[in-house]
Design a protein around this motif. Sequence first.
Motif, PDB file in Angstrom:
ATOM      1  N   LEU A 224       0.814  -1.195  -0.086  1.00 46.71           N
ATOM      2  CA  LEU A 224      -0.220  -0.039   0.109  1.00 46.71           C
ATOM      3  C   LEU A 224       0.902   1.272   0.082  1.00 46.71           C
ATOM      4  O   LEU A 224       1.933   1.074   0.626  1.00 46.71           O
ATOM      5  N   GLY A 225       0.724   2.163  -0.882  1.00 44.02           N
ATOM      6  CA  GLY A 225       1.038   3.423  -0.776  1.00 44.02           C
ATOM      7  C   GLY A 225       2.579   3.280  -1.261  1.00 44.02           C
ATOM      8  O   GLY A 225       3.337   4.286  -1.252  1.00 44.02           O
ATOM      9  N   SER A 268       1.691  10.988   0.104  1.00 46.44           N
ATOM     10  CA  SER A 268       0.397  10.525  -0.033  1.00 46.44           C
ATOM     11  C   SER A 268      -0.570  11.288  -0.359  1.00 46.44           C
ATOM     12  O   SER A 268      -1.721  10.925  -0.386  1.00 46.44           O
ATOM     13  N   ASN A 315      -8.102  12.720   3.761  1.00 43.29           N
ATOM     14  CA  ASN A 315      -8.471  11.279   4.046  1.00 43.29           C
ATOM     15  C   ASN A 315      -8.841  10.788   2.392  1.00 43.29           C
ATOM     16  O   ASN A 315      -9.232   9.561   2.505  1.00 43.29           O
ATOM     17  N   PRO A 319      -2.499   5.924   0.576  1.00 41.14           N
ATOM     18  CA  PRO A 319      -2.281   5.313   1.910  1.00 41.14           C
ATOM     19  C   PRO A 319      -0.976   6.101   2.448  1.00 41.14           C
ATOM     20  O   PRO A 319       0.095   6.145   1.695  1.00 41.14           O
ATOM     21  N   ARG A 326      -4.970   8.058   5.269  1.00 41.27           N
ATOM     22  CA  ARG A 326      -4.557   8.317   3.894  1.00 41.27           C
ATOM     23  C   ARG A 326      -4.331  10.024   3.743  1.00 41.27           C
ATOM     24  O   ARG A 326      -4.728  10.686   4.685  1.00 41.27           O
TER      25      ARG A 326
END
Length: 375
Positions: A224-225, A268, A315, A319, A326
């Motif tokens: 993730l991310g 992010s 948000n 992520p 987020r």
Amino acid sequence: MADKRDYYEVLDVDKSASEKDLKNAFRSLARKYHPDRSTADDAEEKFKEIQEAYAVLSDSQKRGQYDRFGHQGAGGNPFGGFGGSGGFNINLEDLFGGDIFSSMFGGGRQRRNKRRGNDILVRHTIDLEMVLNGSSEEIELDLPSPCQACEGTGAEDGDTTQCSPCGGQGRMRVRQQMGPFIQDVVKECRECSGIGEIAKSRCSDCKGSGKEFRAETIRFDIPLGVEHETRMRMRGKGEPAPNGKGEAGDLFVEIEVQEHPWFERQNSDLIMSLPVGFTDLMLGATIKIPHIDGDDLVIKIPSNSSAGHTITIRNRGLPNSRGVGRGEVVILLKLHVPKKLNKATKKALEQLREALSPADIEARIRADAEDRRTN
Ligand SMILES: [Zn+2]
Ligand SMILES: [Zn+2]
């Protein structure tokens, strides 16, 4: 180094070649002579020559020096010269995109740990949705493994004999001219590539390379991310060790995050610009656009907004690297000016002109300057 070929000649370009010409020439020659692809006896040597020529000519400073002083490249550095002792660091990945290649040079590791196979790097492209949601990937690659017929030795029936030029040492002392100095340097034996042994006759299956390529399925998870150009290492999936003796190299999968048509990524956070009409800025508006998380992004423009204002939606970004929450979506408002107006719209605007543009231009400029000072 006495009979070194002219770098331009090596790349088969003329002296006025542009950066792009050089790159193209290098690319096609490197493909042709890459030791993994070419079976010519002198492929490796040719390949090194091409690399060296490109490393010098693609660096404008070195190219200038070379144009003036030739191979000795005098300049300010007494050890100058271009041949030097180290490898030339060309980023083959950049030049070959998704192709598999072996990192043949810049070979510090190779020198320190002679019997380790080369690393392999492949690129894998993903989109922003995958950065947001993560993903389990499966890719099919043709990966080298030790030739079964000769167990990676490159020798027919595995029959090897001591290399005579280096007496089995794998290394040789060579006298070398470095700029104005003469030095004795220890170099890898060319005959046996530093192994100390050579094949009695070449393995007919792998033509002496000791390798064969087999399709393999590689599985990995996209974290993730994940950041653009993150490299994931898979131990032992690289090239087998020379002569089949020693540790295989590693396989690196580099994650390339595709550009999004309108979002720009900042860690992010996702940044975008939104062109809106003058009336939307003046009166306020609510605009919905599809978002990578599957839910519409609802952008509320307050009345009396100006082009250049930003709206932050928390948000809804990517992520966070710490795995919690987020980032933000940041929307930069831009004034959209239609290229064409129909008659009726034009007429309506004419009627608004007076209301929207006060006649006293000087007062307007003063007020604007005052605004900027106080904000
Ligand atoms: Zn040798
Ligand atoms: Zn073989």
